[in-house]
Every structure is written in structure tokens, then in C-alpha cells.
Scaffold this motif. Sequence first.
Motif, PDB file in Angstrom:
ATOM      1  N   LEU A  42      -5.936  -3.403  -1.471  1.00  0.00           N
ATOM      2  CA  LEU A  42      -5.906  -4.597  -2.268  1.00  0.00           C
ATOM      3  C   LEU A  42      -6.951  -5.626  -2.154  1.00  0.00           C
ATOM      4  CD1 LEU A  42      -2.447  -5.397  -0.185  1.00  0.00           C
ATOM      5  CD2 LEU A  42      -2.641  -4.494  -2.557  1.00  0.00           C
ATOM      6  N   CYS A  60      -5.726  -4.393  -7.213  1.00  0.00           N
ATOM      7  CA  CYS A  60      -5.209  -3.291  -6.400  1.00  0.00           C
ATOM      8  C   CYS A  60      -6.088  -1.982  -6.664  1.00  0.00           C
ATOM      9  CB  CYS A  60      -3.811  -2.901  -6.614  1.00  0.00           C
ATOM     10  SG  CYS A  60      -2.515  -4.174  -6.522  1.00  0.00           S
ATOM     11  N   PHE A  75      -4.063  -8.031 -10.511  1.00  0.00           N
ATOM     12  CA  PHE A  75      -2.807  -8.033  -9.813  1.00  0.00           C
ATOM     13  C   PHE A  75      -1.819  -8.671 -11.080  1.00  0.00           C
ATOM     14  CE2 PHE A  75       0.574  -9.642  -6.717  1.00  0.00           C
ATOM     15  CZ  PHE A  75       0.468  -8.568  -6.014  1.00  0.00           C
ATOM     16  N   VAL A 132       0.945  -1.261   0.070  1.00  0.00           N
ATOM     17  CA  VAL A 132      -0.060   0.001   0.024  1.00  0.00           C
ATOM     18  C   VAL A 132       0.798   1.281  -0.009  1.00  0.00           C
ATOM     19  CG1 VAL A 132      -1.867   1.506   1.394  1.00  0.00           C
ATOM     20  CG2 VAL A 132      -1.978  -1.205   1.116  1.00  0.00           C
ATOM     21  N   ILE A 149      -1.078   2.634  -4.570  1.00  0.00           N
ATOM     22  CA  ILE A 149      -1.791   1.304  -4.167  1.00  0.00           C
ATOM     23  C   ILE A 149      -2.480   1.942  -2.909  1.00  0.00           C
ATOM     24  CG2 ILE A 149      -1.994  -0.789  -3.451  1.00  0.00           C
ATOM     25  CD1 ILE A 149       0.072  -1.479  -5.229  1.00  0.00           C
ATOM     26  N   LEU A 175      -4.154 -12.294  -3.929  1.00  0.00           N
ATOM     27  CA  LEU A 175      -4.416 -11.037  -4.444  1.00  0.00           C
ATOM     28  C   LEU A 175      -4.901 -11.229  -5.740  1.00  0.00           C
ATOM     29  CD1 LEU A 175      -1.810  -9.079  -2.609  1.00  0.00           C
ATOM     30  CD2 LEU A 175      -4.128  -9.488  -1.579  1.00  0.00           C
TER      31      LEU A 175
END
Length: 152
Positions: A27, A39, A55, A8, A24, A36
Motif C-alpha cells: 500500500l 495499491c 485507491f 494485502v 494487493i 492511502l
Amino acid sequence: MPKGRELVGLPVISQDRGEELGRIQDLFYDETSGSLRACLLADGGWLRQPRVVDFTALQARGPGAFTVSGAGAVSHEPPPGTRRWQELKGLRLLNRDGRELGIVEDLVVELPSGQVKALEISTGLVNDLLEGRKEITLEGQVNWGTDTVIVG
């Protein structure tokens, strides 16, 4: 392996133009695959649609940034069946016997696959300070509820 909080804030940069598409902000985690999926980008604008990057479109991770091929990698729809990283923090973590292991604080992510390999948990402020936070490896079945995660 990095944790969610380390991802992040990283910029996502377009390789074709060399411009920052956003940073970011959150997520998207897929509980079914354990990875994941996307984002959420923050671009500082008000009243804009969400900006989401799958992702798998993230091509490279340098020491301080992700890159994508171009602005076409950005969509406006979060992937269906996912939960935001920020919604996972604070969930109680239990084993199958009902014993509380701690509180989910973060995800431990394998790059570049995006597979979540472990959960970082807190067992209380004093324990966190004295012993550090623990990581619980995600093996076997994991059940994600609205208030609790059951592992084991």
C-alpha cells in the motif's frame, strides 16, 4: 476498520471483464493527507513493471476482493510523495514529550475513503501476548521521519 495486513493479499478484479488484475502486495501511504493513495499489485510475473491502482479507483470491497471498472485503472507509476506500507512497519512511535509509545506494526484504515485513522503498535512481545497490541488514534500533527514517528 481493517488493518493494512488485512488488505494485502486481496485480489483486485476488473468489473468489465471479470478477471483478476492482481493481488494487493503493498500500500502507498501519503503522510501529508494521512490516507492511502494507491495499491501495488502482485501478478506473479518476473521482470514486469510495477502495477499500481489508485485507491480512489477501487470501487467496491466485497468480503474477499476489491473491484475496479477495468484494466485501465492500472498504471505503472507509484504516486509521488508516498511511502510504502512495508516501510512504515518497525518505526519507533514517540509522543511530543519524547516518550516512546511503541513500534508501528500496522495502519488502521477507514474504507472506502482510505483515511488512516490509527496506528497499531507493539509494546513488546510479552505485552502483546498478555494485553494485545494497542491502537494510537492519529489526531493533530503527525511527523513521519525515516526512523521515528512523532504524534501528539
